[in-house]
Design an enzyme around this catalytic site. Structure first.
Site, PDB file in Angstrom:
ATOM      1  N   HIS A 421       0.857  -1.278  -0.160  1.00 39.27           N
ATOM      2  CA  HIS A 421       0.112  -0.010  -0.035  1.00 39.27           C
ATOM      3  C   HIS A 421       0.874   1.305   0.102  1.00 39.27           C
ATOM      4  O   HIS A 421       0.458   2.307  -0.681  1.00 39.27           O
ATOM      5  CB  HIS A 421      -0.833   0.083   1.199  1.00 39.27           C
ATOM      6  CG  HIS A 421      -1.799   1.179   1.473  1.00 39.27           C
ATOM      7  ND1 HIS A 421      -1.213   2.408   2.250  1.00 39.27           N
ATOM      8  CD2 HIS A 421      -2.952   1.650   0.818  1.00 39.27           C
ATOM      9  CE1 HIS A 421      -2.109   3.421   1.870  1.00 39.27           C
ATOM     10  NE2 HIS A 421      -3.132   2.958   1.310  1.00 39.27           N
ATOM     11  N   ARG A 511      29.712  -2.707 -16.990  1.00 44.74           N
ATOM     12  CA  ARG A 511      30.810  -3.148 -16.077  1.00 44.74           C
ATOM     13  C   ARG A 511      30.577  -4.174 -15.452  1.00 44.74           C
ATOM     14  O   ARG A 511      29.551  -4.130 -14.166  1.00 44.74           O
ATOM     15  CB  ARG A 511      31.258  -1.851 -15.302  1.00 44.74           C
ATOM     16  CG  ARG A 511      31.903  -0.739 -16.283  1.00 44.74           C
ATOM     17  CD  ARG A 511      32.056   0.535 -15.340  1.00 44.74           C
ATOM     18  NE  ARG A 511      32.722   1.533 -15.865  1.00 44.74           N
ATOM     19  CZ  ARG A 511      32.170   2.583 -16.174  1.00 44.74           C
ATOM     20  NH1 ARG A 511      30.833   2.852 -16.146  1.00 44.74           N
ATOM     21  NH2 ARG A 511      32.877   3.465 -16.987  1.00 44.74           N
ATOM     22  N   SER A 703      39.661   5.713 -23.195  1.00 48.99           N
ATOM     23  CA  SER A 703      40.470   6.756 -23.395  1.00 48.99           C
ATOM     24  C   SER A 703      41.420   7.116 -21.994  1.00 48.99           C
ATOM     25  O   SER A 703      42.501   7.638 -22.262  1.00 48.99           O
ATOM     26  CB  SER A 703      39.589   8.166 -23.617  1.00 48.99           C
ATOM     27  OG  SER A 703      38.664   8.365 -22.796  1.00 48.99           O
ATOM     28  N   CYS A 752      34.662   4.392 -25.407  1.00 49.69           N
ATOM     29  CA  CYS A 752      33.904   4.676 -24.072  1.00 49.69           C
ATOM     30  C   CYS A 752      34.724   5.495 -23.009  1.00 49.69           C
ATOM     31  O   CYS A 752      35.648   5.402 -22.724  1.00 49.69           O
ATOM     32  CB  CYS A 752      33.495   3.586 -23.456  1.00 49.69           C
ATOM     33  SG  CYS A 752      34.806   2.089 -23.206  1.00 49.69           S
TER      34      CYS A 752
END
Length: 798
Positions: A421, A511, A703, A752
Site C-alpha cells: 500500500h 561493467r 581513453s 567509451c
C-alpha cells in the site's frame, strides 16, 4: 448480465462492461472467468451481489434516511467524522436481509459448495464499490475484505460488514475529496472460493515495471500464506522480475531478478474463537526459501502477459497458490493506473552531490530525492500531530494513512515491498518512498534531519543530515539522428531501466565489476575453494550469502547472470557489450575472502589485471565462473545480444590464450553469433592493431588508460592532473591510428569515455576520424548526441 439477475450474478455470466452493476473488482473477475479460462487463467469460482441488491437492502431497513441524516450532520459539523461513520456502520450491520436477497445468497453459497464438492466451503468475501453514473471511478482499497468465511450465516454477516465498509471514515473522506455523491455510490459483494494459499503462497504482480514504466518486464511479489500481508505491506516479500518478450519460448528462463524477502509473518486460517484468520511467525526454513520455483515464476508471468494482452493495457494483479493442489489462481486484476498513463517526453534525473553517513536502506519507490525532518508516527491515530512537509516514518500504512501521506515530502516504512500500500500510494502521489527498511522506526527519531534518496537504483538510502543534490531534465522529443552510434556506459543493473526511453544504440560498456562488488560481494576463488578459507568469520559471512545453494559457485553464476541480464534486457536486441572483470588486485582483495587469494602489488594499475588473470592458475577458476554466467545469459536466458569484451590485453599471444580459455568454457568466438571485442587501452593495442583485429571482432578505446599509458601520467595524480590530456597530439594519433587500422582490417571501433560530453571538439575529432560508436553515461547522452550530430553536419559541409 443475464435477464432477471437482480440480486446476484455468477462470475462467468458477467463481464468488464458490468462495472456499474457489480463494481470494477467483480466485473474484472467475471471478465477473466468468462473469456480467459480457455487460455489457462484460473479464477476461483464465485458470484457477486449487485448494486440493486445493496440499494434494496438499504431501502428495506430504511437506512437511506439514516445515512443521509448523519452525513448532513457531518457536513454541518454537528458531529465528527468518527461518530458519523460509526453510527452508519452500526445501523447497516444491524439490518436484516430482505427475504429474496437472503434466499439467493444462501442458494448461491450452496451451489458453490456443490461445485467445490464440499459443504460449507471456505470463501473470500470482498467489497467492490461502484457508482452508477461513474463507471470509471476507482474505489480501490477503500472497503473491506474478509477471508476464510464458512457457513451461510457467517457469509450473510460478512456481506453486511462489506456493505458497512462503504462508510468507513477513510471511504467517506475519499468520496468527499473526489466530489462523489454518497447516495450514488453502491456496493457489490464478491463471494469466491478460497484458495488454500494459507498453506501455499500468494502475492501481487504487475505487467510493467512499477518504478520506471519499462513495459517489457513482469514484477512479482510473493509471501507465504494468504495475500493480505503483501497488499498491506505487513511483510517484506520475495521479489522476481521476468522479461516478457522471451516467455513464448519454452526453453528459455528469462528471470532477470530473484530477491529473497524476510517474510517474517504469514496469514493462515484460524479457529472461530479468534477470528477467521491470524498472523503467525514463519519458520526459519520459510524465511530462507523462495516462495516460488523458477517454473512457477515463469507460469505466473505468462498469465500476466495473457491478461495484459486481453485487456490491452498493463495490469495490476493478485495471485494465490493452492498449497494442496499446487495450482496457481488469479484472484484480482485491475488496470495499472500510474506508469502506464505517464506520457514521458522528458526524464527528470536526481544526482546526489553531498550527503552525510548512510543510516538505513530499503526498497526504493520512485527515482527522486527529498530532504527534511522526520515525523515518526506509530499508528494512524497519531496523524493529527503530523507536520506538513516532514518525512513520514512508520511501520506500515493502509488507506487510513492517505490524508497524511499527501502532506509528506517522503515516506519510509519498516515493512512492505514494491507492491505494498505504501509503495502504490507514494507512486500515485509522486513521492519518493523507501519501504521494507526493517527498523526505520527504531533507528530514526522525531525532528531528525535526513536525506531520502531513491536515485540510486532498486535500493533506497536514508542519509543523515540535509544533503545536497542536483536535478536535471532530459528532453526526449528533439533527439537528432546520427550515423555514429551513441551508446551507454552502465554499471548498476538496478538503474538501467530508468533510462529505457532514451533512443540509444545499445550499451557500449556494461561493467561486470559493479555486479560482483555490490550484488555478489564474494571473491570467486573463495567460492570455488571455500574449504581452503582460513578465516572463520569470512566463511560464516559467505555461508549466509550463499544459503540455498548446494554449490557456492552457483551463487556467483546466478547473481552475475541476472545482474547483467537487466542491462541486456533494457534495449534488446541492440548490443550490450559486457567487459569481463577488470578489478585490480587491491580491489579484488576487498571482496569477501579476497585477501587470501590476491598478491600485494606496488602498482596494481599495470599489474596482475585484465586478460593476464584469465589463463593464470591464480584466477582461472574465477574466469570459468564468469564465462558460465555469460553462457547462461546468452543461451539459457536468451540474451544473444551480449558481446564479450576483454580488458587490458597486452599482446596477440595473450589474446590467443584468453580466447582458448573462453572456448574451453563454452564461449567460442563466432559460435551462435558470439562476438568478442578487446579494450584498446595499451599502446601495444594500437601498434599491433592488425594482429588484434585478426583475433577480435571490434575494439573499444578506453581513453583514460590509453592517455595514461601513452603519456606516462598517473591519471589519479593531483600533481600531474594538468598533464593528463586526452586531446594531446600523441593520444589523438593513437586514436586516429587504431580507427584507421581497425577499419582496414574490417573491425568495428568505438570509444567509451566522458571526453566527448565535456568537449565538443573532441567529439568532432572522433567523428572526423570515422569512429563507429561513442559510449557515454546516461546523463550526458543527449549532449554527446548533439555534439556528434553537429560534427557530422560540419563534416558534410566541408
Amino acid at each position: 448480465m443475464p435477464q432477471g439477475a437482480r440480486n446476484l450474478i455468477w462470475f462467468e455470466d458477467s463481464s468488464r462492461g458490468d462495472v456499474a452493476i457489480v463494481g470494477g473488482k467483480n466485473a474484472s473477475l467475471g471478465e477473466m472467468a468468462r473469456t480467459l479460462t480457455a487460455q489457462g487463467i484460473k479464477v476461483p469460482a464465485g458470484f457477486a451481489t449487485t448494486a440493486d441488491a445493496f440499494r434494496d437492502f438499504l431501502q428495506a431497513n430504511q437506512l437511506t434516511t439514516v445515512i443521509a441524516d448523519h452525513l448532513k450532520a457531518l457536513a454541518g459539523e454537528r458531529i465528527t467524522l468518527q461518530a458519523a461513520g460509526t453510527a452508519i456502520r452500526a445501523a447497516i450491520v444491524a439490518g436484516h436481509w430482505p427475504e429474496k436477497i437472503e434466499a439467493d445468497i444462501r442458494a448461491a453459497y450452496r451451489e458453490l459448495g456443490r461445485r467445490a464438492n464440499r459443504p460449507d466451503p471456505s470463501v473470500a468475501v470482498r467489497s467492490s464499490a461502484t457508482a452508477e453514473d461513474l463507471p470509471d471511478a476507482s474505489f480501490a482499497g477503500q472497503q473491506e475484505t474478509f477471508l476464510n468465511i464458512r457457513g451461510e450465516d457467517a457469509l450473510l454477516t460478512a456481506c453486511r460488514r462489506c456493505y458497512a465498509s462503504l462508510f468507513t471514515d477513510r471511504a467517506i473522506t475519499y468520496r468527499k475529496l473526489k466530489g462523489f455523491d454518497h447516495e450514488k455510490v453502491a456496493l457489490s459483494v464478491g463471494v469466491q472460493l478460497m484458495v488454500r494459499s494459507d498453506i501455499g503462497g500468494s502475492g501481487v504482480m504487475f505487467s510493467i515495471d512499477t518504478e520506471s514504466g519499462f513495459d517489457k518486464t513482469v514484477l512479482i511479489n510473493a509471501a507465504w500464506g494468504l495475500g493480505e500481508n503483501v497488499v498491506q505491506g505487513a511483510v517484506d516479500p520475495d521479489e522476481y522480475q521476468v522479461y516478457k518478450p522471451f516467455l513464448k519460448s519454452a526453453d528459455l528462463v528469462p528471470i532477470l531478478e530473484k530477491s529473497l524477502g524476510a517474510k517474517e509473518l504469514k496469514m493462515v486460517y484460524s479457529s472461530a474463537a479468534s477470528g477467521p484468520t491470524r498472523n503467525v511467525p514463519t519458520s526459519k526454513a520459510e524465511r530462507e526459501a523462495f516462495v516460488l520455483t523458477d517454473k512457477e515464476i515463469l507460469d505466473l508471468a505468462r498469465d500476466a502477459c495473457t491478461i495484459e494482452e486481453h485487456y490491452g493495457q498493463p495490469m495490476d494483479m493478485e495471485w494465490a497458490k493452492d498449497g494442496e493442489t499446487g495450482e496457481m489462481f488469479i484472484v484480482q486484476a485491475r488496470p495499472e493506473t500510474v506508469m502506464s498513463r505517464t506520457e514521458a517526453t522528458s526524464l527528470k534525473t536526481y544526482r546526489l552531490t553531498s550527503v552525510g553517513p548512510k543510516i538505513i536502506e530499503g526498497l526504493s519507490v520512485g527515482e527522486a530525492v527529498a530532504t527534511g525532518e522526520v515525523c515518526l508516527l506509530d499508528s494512524a491515530a497519531d496523524i493529527e500531530r503530523f507536520v506538513d512537509g516532514s518525512i513520514l516514518v512508520t511501520s506500515t500504512t493502509d488507506p487510513d494513512w492517505v490524508p497524511v501521506m499527501k502532506r509528506a515530502a517522503a515516506i519510509i516504512t519498516d515493512h512492505g515491498g514494491r507492491t505494498s500500500h505504501a509503495a502504490i500510494v507514494s507512486r500515485e502521489l509522486g513521492l519518493p518512498a523507501i519501504v521494507g527498511t526493517k527498523n526505520a522506526t527504531h533507528v530514526l527519531h522525531d525532528r531528525q534531519e535526513v536525506t531520502v534518496s531513491c536515485a540510486e537504483g532498486d535500493h533506497g538510502v536514508v542519509y543523515a543530515g540535509i544533503g545536497e543534490f542536483e536535478v536535471d531534465e532530459v528532453v526526449l522529443d528533439t533527439v537528432p539522428k546520427t550515423r555514429t552510434k551513441v551508446m551507454l556506459n552502465l554499471a548498476n543493473p538496478a538503474a538501467a531501466a530508468r533510462w529505457w526511453r532514451l533512443p540509444v544504440d545499445g550499451v557500449g560498456l556494461a561493467r561486470m565489476e559493479f555486479v560482483i562488488n555490490n550484488a555478489i560481494k564474494v571473491h570467486p576463488i573463495a567460492l570455488t575453494r571455500f574449504d581452503e578459507l582460513e578465516d572463520e568469520a569470512t566463511r560464516d559471512a559467505i555461508r549466509k550469502l550463499t544459503r540455498g545453494y548446494a554449490d557456492p559457485a552457483d551463487y556467483f553464476v546466478d547473481k552475475l547472470a541476472m545482474g547483467l541480464s537487466r542491462i541486456a534486457a533494457t534495449w534488446y536486441p541492440l548490443p550490450t557489450i559486457v567487459r569481463m572483470s577488470d578489478f585490480k588486485t587491491n580491489e579484488y582483495a576487498e571482496l569477501l575472502g579476497g585477501h587470501q587469494f590476491e598478491p600485494h602489488e606496488e602498482n596494481p594499475m599495470i599489474g596482475f589485471r585484465g586478460a593476464s588473470r584469465y589463463y593464470s592458475d591464480a584466477y582461472r577458476e574465477g574466469f570459468a565462473l564468469e564465462c558460465k554466467a555469460i553462457r547462461r545469459l546468452r543461451d539459457e536466458m536468451g540474451f544473444n545480444n551480449v558481446v564479450v569484451m576483454i580488458p587490458f590485453c597486452r599482446s596477440p599471444e595473450e589474446a590467443d590464450r584468453v580466447l582458448a580459455e573462453m572456448a574451453g568454457n563454452g564461449l567460442q568466438r563466432g559460435e551462435n553469433g558470439l562476438e568478442v571485442y578487446v579494450m584498446c587501452e595499451i599502446p601495444s593495442n594500437v601498434i599491433l592493431a592488425k594482429d588484434f583485429a585478426e583475433r577480435f571482432d571490434g575494439f573499444s578505446i578506453g581513453s583514460n588508460d590509453l592517455t595514461q599509458l601513452t603519456l606516462g601520467v598517473d591519471r589519479d595524480s593531483e600533481e600531474l592532473a594538468e598533464l593528463f590530456n586526452e586531446r594531446d597530439p600523441a593520444v589523438l594519433w593513437m586514436i586516429e591510428t587504431v580507427i584507421r587500422r581497425a577499419h582496414e582490417a574490417g573491425s568495428k571501433v568505438g570509444l567509451c569515455g566522458q571526453a566527448p560530453s565535456n568537449d565538443p571538439e573532441f567529439a568532432r575529432l572522433l567523428v572526423a576520424a570515422g569512429i563507429d560508436s561513442i559510449s557515454v553515461t546516461p546523463d550526458s547522452f543527449l549532449t554527446v548526441k548533439a555534439h556528434v550530430a553537429a560534427a557530422e553536419k560540419a563534416g558534410q559541409g566541408s
